[in-house]
Write a protein that holds these residues in place. Sequence first.
Motif, PDB file in Angstrom:
ATOM      1  N   UNK A 391      36.991  47.384  34.929  1.00  0.00           N
ATOM      2  CA  UNK A 391      36.620  47.533  36.338  1.00  0.00           C
ATOM      3  C   UNK A 391      35.541  48.586  36.598  1.00  0.00           C
ATOM      4  N   UNK A 392      35.470  49.678  35.821  1.00  0.00           N
ATOM      5  CA  UNK A 392      34.406  50.657  36.098  1.00  0.00           C
ATOM      6  C   UNK A 392      32.994  50.163  35.790  1.00  0.00           C
ATOM      7  N   UNK A 396      35.357  42.891  38.595  1.00  0.00           N
ATOM      8  CA  UNK A 396      36.542  42.231  38.053  1.00  0.00           C
ATOM      9  C   UNK A 396      37.438  41.702  39.168  1.00  0.00           C
ATOM     10  N   UNK A 397      38.194  40.648  38.877  1.00  0.00           N
ATOM     11  CA  UNK A 397      39.086  40.073  39.901  1.00  0.00           C
ATOM     12  C   UNK A 397      40.105  41.053  40.456  1.00  0.00           C
ATOM     13  N   UNK A 398      40.528  42.024  39.658  1.00  0.00           N
ATOM     14  CA  UNK A 398      41.593  42.909  40.124  1.00  0.00           C
ATOM     15  C   UNK A 398      41.133  43.780  41.296  1.00  0.00           C
ATOM     16  N   UNK A 399      39.890  44.289  41.251  1.00  0.00           N
ATOM     17  CA  UNK A 399      39.379  45.045  42.406  1.00  0.00           C
ATOM     18  C   UNK A 399      38.994  44.111  43.548  1.00  0.00           C
ATOM     19  N   UNK A 590      37.997  35.916  43.629  1.00  0.00           N
ATOM     20  CA  UNK A 590      37.212  36.489  42.536  1.00  0.00           C
ATOM     21  C   UNK A 590      35.771  35.980  42.557  1.00  0.00           C
ATOM     22  N   UNK A 591      34.819  36.894  42.455  1.00  0.00           N
ATOM     23  CA  UNK A 591      33.395  36.552  42.409  1.00  0.00           C
ATOM     24  C   UNK A 591      32.641  37.732  41.814  1.00  0.00           C
ATOM     25  N   UNK A 592      31.526  37.461  41.186  1.00  0.00           N
ATOM     26  CA  UNK A 592      30.690  38.530  40.640  1.00  0.00           C
ATOM     27  C   UNK A 592      29.626  38.862  41.690  1.00  0.00           C
TER      28      UNK A 592
END
Length: 604
Positions: A391-392, A396-399, A590-592
Motif C-alpha cells: 500500500x505505501x 491497492x484494493x485495501x486502501x 478497486x481501481x488504480x
Amino acid sequence: MSLDRRKFLGRSVVTGAGVALSGAAGVPAAQAVAARGPGRHGHRRERYAFTVMGTTDLHGSVFNWDYATDAEFDDAAHNDVGLAKISTLVDGVRREKGRHNTLLIDAGDTIQGTQLAYYYAKVDPITGPNGPVHPMARAMNAIGYDAAALGNHEFNYGIPVLRKFEESCDFPLLGANAVDAKSLRPAFRPYVLKRLRSPRGREVTVAVLGLTNPGIAIWDKAHVQGKLAFPGLVEQAAKWVPKLRSMGADVVFVAAHSGMSGTSSYGDQLPYVENAAALVAEQVPGIDAILVGHAHVEVPERRVVNEKSGREVVLSEPLKWGQRLTLFDVVVEWHRGRWEVGSVGSRVLNSNAVAEDARITGLLRAEHRKVVAYVNRVIGRSKAEMTAAEAPVKDTPVLDFIAFVQAEVVRKALAGSAYASLPVLSQASCFSRTAKVPEGDVTIRSMAALYPFDNTLEARVLTGAQVRAYLEFSARYYVQTAAGGPVDPSKVTNAEGTPDYNYDVVSGVSYEIDIAKPAGRRIEKLMFDGKPLDDAARFALAVNNYRASGGGNFPHVAAAEQVWSTSDEIRNVIIGWVQESGQIDPAQFAAVDWKLTRDGVPVF
C-alpha cells in the motif's frame, strides 16, 4: 456525556502532600555506600542509591497478545509487549534493589490502542451504570505504580472515560499543563512527592512532575474545547520545578508525554512544541531526569546539558507497548545538611527476556477471553484477500476499500443538504503494512487491524487547488529517486522520517507522483472525471478527525469548512458497512487511480 463543572473544578484543587514510603527494613547495605574520601571534618559522606523505573505508551497492552492476528505478539525484532511482562521485570528490580529503594512511573498513553482498551471504553464501557474497572487500572494497581503522566490518547474517548479511569487508579495521573480552560488552574495533579528513606533514616524527597502534549488541543478538540487548555511543556516546567525545589524536593523527575526531537506535527497551529522533552531539559534548571514518551522510540540514555545550570539532565524513552522498562539509577549524597544528586544514569531492559507475570495474566484472564471472543465475531465475507503490504507504493484494493466506505457514508450524510451536489473525495492512510482482509469470513479483528486508530470521520470542503496542495504535501513521503535503474520499495518511502500514517492517498481523483522530482513538484496528471482538475472546483473530502484537526500538518484541511462529522470511529463505520452489506467485493471499488513515476515512466 458532558463534563460536570462542579466535579471538574473540585478535582482541579491540588494538594502538595507527598506519599511517604514506610520503613527501610531489609534495605541492602549496598544502597548506602561511603564516599571514597572524607568529607568536611573528616567524615565520610553518606550516600544512598535508588532506582526509578519507567514505562510509556503502553496503549492498552496487558498481555503479550496481538488481537489483530489472534496470536501471541511478535514482530521482526521479536519484541514482546504488555504489562504482564513489565511486572516480571519490575519484580526483578525490586528484589535486587529492595522495594523501598525503587519507584515506578509512566509517561502516558495508557487507555487506548488495543481491542482490550477499546472494549472497555466503548463496548462494555467503564462509565456504564455498573461498569467494570478498566483493565489497565487493575493491572497497574497490582504492579504498584507510583504515578503516571497523561498522554494525548488518554483524551480520545472523552473526559468522562478519563475521569473514571483516574478514579480507578491507586496512583495519581499527572498533568501540570492540563488546565481548566477558564480558570487556568490545574485540572489534574501537577506532581507527586515520594519519600524514600536511607538506611540511616534520612528521607529523600523525590518529586515527579507530569507534563502532557499540547497537541491534545488539536487532536481531541471535540472533547476538550472550552473545557481544557494545554500550555507548553517548557513554560509549565519553568513554573513548577522551582516550586518543587522550594517544597523540599531533593531529586526532580519529569514524566513527559513529549518526544525529544523539538519538532511538531501540527505546524504553527499552536505556539507550543509537540516534542519538547529535550527543550525542557535544556532550558529549565533544577531537573535531574526525564522519562520521555509519545515518540515510540527506544532511547536508553541521552544526556542534555542545561544551558542555565550547566548540569546534565538524563533522558530515557523505553520504546512502547511495554516492550522496554527504563531504569534510572540515582545516587544522592548527604552534604551540608541536605541531599545532593551525585550521579544519574539510565538504561533499558527488554521485556522479551522474561515470562509474563502469572499474577497479572490471572487477574485479567476473564477480560482477555471476553475481548478475544468479541474480536473473532464473523461480520461478513470477502470475495478476495486484500493486503496492505504494498500500500505505501502502489494503489491497492485495501486502501481503496477504506476510502470507498468513507466516501459512501459521507455521500449519504450530505444527501438532501446544501452540499449534496459536491463530489466526494476520500483520504486514506496505510496504518499497518501487515493488515489484510482475508478471503472468506471477515471478523471484527480483521477490520480492527485495518483501522487500528480510534479516528472519527468528517467532511471538509476543499477546492481543486487545495486538493493539489494536499497531495503535494503528502508526496513528501517519498525519497527523491533519479530515473533509470531499479527501485527498492523498502527504501523509497518514509523520507525525512515521515511515518506511514502521515502519507495520504486520495480516492476520487487520479494522479501520478513523480519521485524523480523534488518534493513540492511531484503531482502530475491530476484528473477528475477524466479531465484535468479545475483549481476552482469544490469538493467534499471524507477525512479522519486527526488529519482534519491538523495532525500531520497537511495544508488547508484544518481551516476548511466542516460540513459533516460523526462521533463514531471509522473502524466502526467500516464494521457497520460490512455487517449491512454482508460482502466485500473488490470489483465494486478497486481501481488504480494513482501511481509512482520517474520522468513519467511508471516505477512499478
